[in-house]
Design an enzyme around this catalytic site. Structure first.
Site, PDB file in Angstrom:
ATOM      1  N   GLY A  72      38.753  46.121  42.756  1.00 34.41           N
ATOM      2  CA  GLY A  72      37.659  45.687  43.612  1.00 34.41           C
ATOM      3  C   GLY A  72      37.978  44.812  44.792  1.00 34.41           C
ATOM      4  CB  CYS A  82      50.017  50.657  47.524  1.00 37.47           C
ATOM      5  SG  CYS A  82      49.764  51.276  45.848  1.00 37.47           S
ATOM      6  CB  ALA A  93      36.402  50.909  44.118  1.00 38.79           C
ATOM      7  CE  LYS A 136      42.965  48.632  49.505  1.00 42.34           C
ATOM      8  NZ  LYS A 136      43.445  48.333  48.140  1.00 42.34           N
TER       9      LYS A 136
END
Length: 434
Positions: free
Chosen positions: A259, A377, A256, A261
């Site tokens: 952060g 990505c 994550a 998202k």
């Protein structure tokens, strides 16, 4: 990493390039150290020049091999990177030829090359005398500024789009903002930008997004301290909507940090039962905690290996999982030009294995009827469509929750290519657990 004892703008720029190309260090880490001892204006110049060298490295190296009789070795090797910087200034920048030569030659002092200043000067003067800036290679791979292995993979996957992909990878990315709908609204924030004469555009696919028309210090933008916005590319802003979040759901954001998202999920659906944000790097989670505080949001942050579910999972299944899988990052090269030289062809197979292991181990933590969004990505199909196609073929309780009617089990998900609607390269697939 130890900076040159004497602070010199061009010496420090060459040092950053050396750290990345010779020692495999991240440009972000090296730049932070080098820029700390320069003014804001000089820091911006340093970053622009270093990133420029990374974008044009194959051509710069051809020129270096033509003008340098023998490679430099040992502690003199860094002077080759200073020469590359000189070439870049002369061929691709707005720096005057006089400054590019004289200041670059003088920078050799700070790099321990006092006795080699004459060599640096001679090479740069020869470069000018032979007008080598106009003598560029017509080889498509050299022109792309990419390593050969990556260009070939991209060409094989996207033969008709390769030129557009290369152009996008070599064009600096725009600044995308995501408005924090818990603190402001798109209309309110647009009014604040207009009042400050800050030009921007909007995106039809992104209801919370603003694209700045010029680069400005982020902390100087309206509402930064108050948490009115986050910096997040448009492709990354698609993750939270794809999860179709609802109140009282239990959600996992895997891998994550930093952060972006997670905070978007909390802004989209503030009534979640719980959001667990998992990452295996404590320093990145610290940064994530700071971002959360600025945006006045909170989640349960857990530092653990995502694939080792026994070390962190309490047995309560999730309604939604976002797996932002570790990847080659080939989709964000336009933002981080050093990635093209830090990433090796041999890395890809190891990344594929890791991605699939995390995906398989997370699947049991998802409720029946729950949704997992797989994201990277990357623009390499082996990390994206191939992974999800394999997973669907090996898991009878997994089905494709299509985002587009053209998706199939053999060609699942959505591949966003660099530059598409001004976005980074990104991949998404949605899986429904039966």
């Amino acid at each position: 990493m130890k900076l040159p004892a004497k602070s010199d703008l061009r010496a420090d720029t060459a040092w950053v390039v050396f750290q990345v190309l010779e020692l495999g260090k991240s440009s972000r880490e090296a730049l932070a150290l080098a820029q700390a001892r320069h003014s804001k204006q000089d820091s911006a110049w340093l970053q622009e020049m270093a990133m420029g060298v990374f974008r044009h490295l194959p051509q710069l190296q051809i020129w270096l091999r033509a003008l340098l009789d023998k490679p430099l070795k040992g502690n003199k090797k860094i002077l080759e990177h200073l020469i590359l910087l000189g070439f870049y200034q002369l061929a691709f920048s707005r720096v005057s030829d006089h400054a590019a030569v004289s200041a670059t030659v003088n920078a050799a002092d700070a790099l321990g090359g006092v006795g080699l200043k004459g060599l640096v000067n001679a090479i740069l003067r020869n470069f000018q005398r032979q007008q080598m800036a106009s003598n560029t290679s017509d080889d498509a791979i050299i022109q792309s500024g990419l390593p050969k292995w990556l260009y070939k993979r991209l060409h094989a996957a996207y033969p008709t789009q390769i030129d557009a992909i290369v152009d996008a990878m070599n064009t600096p990315a725009p600044v995308w903002l995501r408005i924090n709908r818990q603190r402001s609204s798109l209309d309110e924030y647009c009014s604040a930008l207009t009042a400050r004469d800050i030009p921007f555009t909007l995106s039809a696919e992104h209801p919370d997004a603003v694209i700045l028309s010029q680069r400005l210090p982020i902390t100087s933008l309206p509402g930064y301290a108050e948490g009115w916005f986050s910096v997040q590319d448009g492709a990354a802003q698609l993750a939270a909507p794809l999860l179709n979040l609802r109140a009282n759901q239990r959600v996992l954001d895997c891998c994550a940090a930093p952060g972006g998202k997670s905070t978007h999920m909390l802004e989209t659906e503030p009534a979640l039962d719980k959001l667990i944000a998992l990452d295996n790097e404590s320093a990145r989670l610290t940064r994530m905690s700071e971002n959360m505080a600025r945006l006045q949001l909170s989640a349960e942050l857990v530092c653990a290996d995502a694939a080792d579910t026994r070390s962190w999972w309490d047995g309560n299944q999730f309604d939604r999982i976002l797996l932002d899988a570790p990847c080659s990052a080939t989709g964000v090269i336009r933002r981080h030009p050093d990635i093209r030289w830090l990433r090796k062809a041999s890395d890809i197979e190891a990344l594929q294995t890791l991605q699939y292991r995390i995906l398989e181990n997370l699947w049991p933590t998802l409720k029946s009827g729950g949704v997992l969004v797989y994201a990277t990505c990357s623009v390499l199909p082996v990390e994206n469509t191939a992974q999800i196609a394999r997973f669907l073929s090996e898991h009878s309780d997994a089905s494709l929750l299509k985002m587009d009617s053209q998706e199939t089990a053999e060609q699942p998900g959505r591949q966003i290519l660099p530059g598409e609607q001004q976005m980074d390269g990104f991949y998404y697939a949605r899986l429904l657990k039966s």
